[in-house]
Design an enzyme around this catalytic site. Structure first.
Site, PDB file in Angstrom:
ATOM      1  N   ARG A 256       0.840  -1.204   0.000  1.00  0.00           N
ATOM      2  CA  ARG A 256       0.000   0.000   0.000  1.00  0.00           C
ATOM      3  C   ARG A 256       0.871   1.247   0.000  1.00  0.00           C
ATOM      4  O   ARG A 256       0.485   2.298  -0.499  1.00  0.00           O
ATOM      5  CB  ARG A 256      -0.956   0.013   1.206  1.00  0.00           C
ATOM      6  CG  ARG A 256      -1.707   1.339   1.367  1.00  0.00           C
ATOM      7  CD  ARG A 256      -3.026   1.226   2.127  1.00  0.00           C
ATOM      8  NE  ARG A 256      -2.912   0.462   3.350  1.00  0.00           N
ATOM      9  CZ  ARG A 256      -2.319   0.894   4.475  1.00  0.00           C
ATOM     10  NH1 ARG A 256      -1.791   2.095   4.530  1.00  0.00           N
ATOM     11  NH2 ARG A 256      -2.258   0.117   5.531  1.00  0.00           N
TER      12      ARG A 256
ATOM     13  N   TYR B 277     -11.468  19.799 -14.493  1.00  0.00           N
ATOM     14  CA  TYR B 277     -12.056  18.491 -14.762  1.00  0.00           C
ATOM     15  C   TYR B 277     -13.282  18.290 -13.866  1.00  0.00           C
ATOM     16  O   TYR B 277     -13.270  18.699 -12.697  1.00  0.00           O
ATOM     17  CB  TYR B 277     -10.990  17.427 -14.494  1.00  0.00           C
ATOM     18  CG  TYR B 277     -11.487  16.027 -14.670  1.00  0.00           C
ATOM     19  CD1 TYR B 277     -11.696  15.504 -15.940  1.00  0.00           C
ATOM     20  CD2 TYR B 277     -11.751  15.222 -13.569  1.00  0.00           C
ATOM     21  CE1 TYR B 277     -12.161  14.208 -16.100  1.00  0.00           C
ATOM     22  CE2 TYR B 277     -12.209  13.928 -13.720  1.00  0.00           C
ATOM     23  CZ  TYR B 277     -12.421  13.428 -14.989  1.00  0.00           C
ATOM     24  OH  TYR B 277     -12.879  12.155 -15.143  1.00  0.00           O
TER      25      TYR B 277
ATOM     26  N   ASP C  25      -2.742  20.686 -13.212  1.00  0.00           N
ATOM     27  CA  ASP C  25      -3.152  19.440 -13.867  1.00  0.00           C
ATOM     28  C   ASP C  25      -2.689  19.517 -15.319  1.00  0.00           C
ATOM     29  O   ASP C  25      -3.207  20.305 -16.108  1.00  0.00           O
ATOM     30  CB  ASP C  25      -4.677  19.271 -13.770  1.00  0.00           C
ATOM     31  CG  ASP C  25      -5.173  17.962 -14.393  1.00  0.00           C
ATOM     32  OD1 ASP C  25      -4.477  17.410 -15.263  1.00  0.00           O
ATOM     33  OD2 ASP C  25      -6.278  17.513 -14.012  1.00  0.00           O
TER      34      ASP C  25
ATOM     35  N   LYS D 163      -4.790   8.736 -19.160  1.00  0.00           N
ATOM     36  CA  LYS D 163      -4.987   9.355 -20.466  1.00  0.00           C
ATOM     37  C   LYS D 163      -3.716   9.232 -21.316  1.00  0.00           C
ATOM     38  O   LYS D 163      -3.337   8.140 -21.682  1.00  0.00           O
ATOM     39  CB  LYS D 163      -5.416  10.814 -20.285  1.00  0.00           C
ATOM     40  CG  LYS D 163      -6.488  11.028 -19.207  1.00  0.00           C
ATOM     41  CD  LYS D 163      -7.817  10.391 -19.563  1.00  0.00           C
ATOM     42  CE  LYS D 163      -8.804  10.376 -18.406  1.00  0.00           C
ATOM     43  NZ  LYS D 163      -9.057  11.657 -17.781  1.00  0.00           N
TER      44      LYS D 163
HETATM   45  C1  LIG Z   1      -9.532  12.109 -16.606  1.00  0.00           C
HETATM   46  C2  LIG Z   1      -9.017  13.319 -15.977  1.00  0.00           C
HETATM   47  C3  LIG Z   1      -8.848  13.391 -14.591  1.00  0.00           C
HETATM   48  C4  LIG Z   1      -9.234  12.251 -13.677  1.00  0.00           C
HETATM   49  O1  LIG Z   1      -8.445  11.118 -13.914  1.00  0.00           O
HETATM   50  P1  LIG Z   1      -8.945   9.615 -13.599  1.00  0.00           P
HETATM   51  O2  LIG Z   1      -7.743   8.799 -13.932  1.00  0.00           O
HETATM   52  O3  LIG Z   1     -10.134   9.333 -14.461  1.00  0.00           O
HETATM   53  O4  LIG Z   1      -9.320   9.566 -12.159  1.00  0.00           O
HETATM   54  C5  LIG Z   1      -8.312  14.548 -14.077  1.00  0.00           C
HETATM   55  N1  LIG Z   1      -7.984  15.598 -14.854  1.00  0.00           N
HETATM   56  C6  LIG Z   1      -8.145  15.571 -16.184  1.00  0.00           C
HETATM   57  C7  LIG Z   1      -7.770  16.759 -16.990  1.00  0.00           C
HETATM   58  C8  LIG Z   1      -8.669  14.437 -16.795  1.00  0.00           C
HETATM   59  O5  LIG Z   1      -8.838  14.416 -18.116  1.00  0.00           O
END
Ligand SMILES: *Cc1c(COP(=O)(O)O)cnc(C)c1O
Length: 393
Positions: free
Chosen positions: A58, A111, A183, A208
């Protein structure tokens, strides 16, 4: 490792050396939950962080560490830690760095899931949240200047690819001693390096572009040791740990990150230009277009404009989207982005499914908006596919 490898070389080699076993050329997937010690002093030294090693899955794991190390080097950071998903790392960061009575300044276009943390969860813990108009830099600066502990930014944003001036707002954050988080999911470190623009922490939904194959969830955050340690400490306790198998898939995907993103940059530009001149399209949101409100800032802070765009049909209804989307042959209609395949979806069912239609309208997300995540197919085929699908209008 050569002294200053370029990003493509880093994608292939960074972070993997220390875990290669018995001549293996690929990082092993270590499924073991615990790591044993015959020497108690050794165990203690690892537990106290005085010696490198692993104790319990963990907390840390060799495969997961190799993934963190690769992203750390790509972002040019001192330290990195990960989580099971992008939201896992975003929530860990916000809950680790904010306390009751403190304040976070962010923008309205984060997001969808991040927006829920801001509007639903942080207020329950008496954290003051101020969400500014994403492109009104004077307002964001003014709110930051009133004092805050965290400035949280995203650029380009999801789904309308708004661009915020990261250097300008990071400087504003610095003036009040705030921690600036960015982000960087849409841009990837191939196109944008927020730490070089003054951010303290840069994070990704590795699900992504980093992974790139839509087969593993993950999140990662990079920055200075002390801040990353704070986020890690929260994450090791909340338990949203990245799985070693997912870490392996993300590592493998990242080996082609530079190639994929360069192709996506080039194809997206051609597609955006094609759509912008198409009679059935009302508007295209792509930072690489001169018509985009954030184009000048994007040119300044990005080395490529990315694979993400969105566009609005002239016939502005969900019904038009319903008729158009199934006609696309070379695109998954799905709630994901950043993969090798092209992916499309209306924000109503993907990024902003948590919002009501009224909230989406208030965020400037029209009902006929379609998010388009450019894959690495031959661009001629993607253009032909869009042309035939748009022929119904
Ligand atoms: C998809 C996404 C998230 C969240 O990510 P997950 O892996 O789905 O939890 C956060 N920020 C952006 C810009 C995203 O496209």
């Amino acid at each position: 490792m050569i002294e200053t490898p370029k990003i493509g070389t880093q994608c292939i080699w960074a972070g993997e050396e220390s875990y290669l076993l018995q001549g293996a050329t690929q990082v092993p997937v270590v499924h073991s939950v615990s790591f044993g010690y015959r020497d108690l002093d050794d165990w203690l030294a690892v537990a106290l962080g005085e010696k490198e090693g692993h104790i319990y899955g963990r907390n840390t794991n060799p495969t997961v560490h190799a993934f963190e190390e690769k992203v750390r080097q790509l972002e040019g950071a001192e330290a990195a830690t990960s989580a099971a998903t992008g939201m896992g790392i975003i929530s860990s960061a916000l809950f680790a760095l904010l306390s009751p009575g403190q304040r976070v300044v962010s923008v309205k276009d984060t997001y969808g899931g991040t927006n829920v943390i801001f509007t639903e969860f942080l207020p329950r813990f008496q954290v003051n949240v101020t969400l500014c108009d994403t492109t009104d830099h004077e307002q964001i600066e003014a709110e930051i200047a009133k004092g805050c502990e965290v400035v949280y930014l995203e650029s380009p944003t999801n789904p309308t690819t708004k661009v915020v001036d990261l250097a300008r707002l990071a400087a504003a954050g610095k003036r009040v001693g705030a921690t600036v988080i960015v982000d960087n999911t849409f841009a990837t470190p191939v196109n944008q390096r927020p730490l070089t623009l003054g951010a303290d922490l840069v994070l990704h939904s590795a699900t992504k572009f980093l992974g790139g194959h839509a087969d593993a969830l993950g999140g990662v955050i990079c920055g200075n040791k002390e801040l990353v340690q704070q986020v890690y400490h929260y994450r090791e306790i909340n338990g949203a740990t990245l799985h070693p198998m997912a870490a392996y898939l993300l590592l493998r995907g990242m080996k082609t990150l530079h190639l994929r993103v360069r192709q996506q940059n080039a194809s997206a530009m051609q597609i955006a230009q094609f759509l912008e001149s198409h009679p059935a399209i009302e508007r295209v949101f792509y930072p690489g277009l001169a018509s985009h409100s954030g184009h000048v800032i994007a040119q300044k802070q990005m080395s490529g404009f990315g694979g993400m765009m969105s566009f609005m049909l002239k016939e502005n209804s969900l019904d038009a989207v319903r008729r158009f989307l199934p006609r696309l042959r070379l695109a998954h209609a799905a709630a994901n982005l950043g993969a090798v395949e092209t992916i499309v979806g209306p924000p109503a069912t993907t990024s902003h499914v948590e919002c009501t239609a009224e909230e989406r309208a208030a965020m400037g997300i029209p009902e006929s908006l379609i998010r388009y995540s450019t894959g690495i197919e031959d661009v001629e085929d993607l253009l032909a596919d869009l042309a035939q699908a748009l022929a119904i209008f």
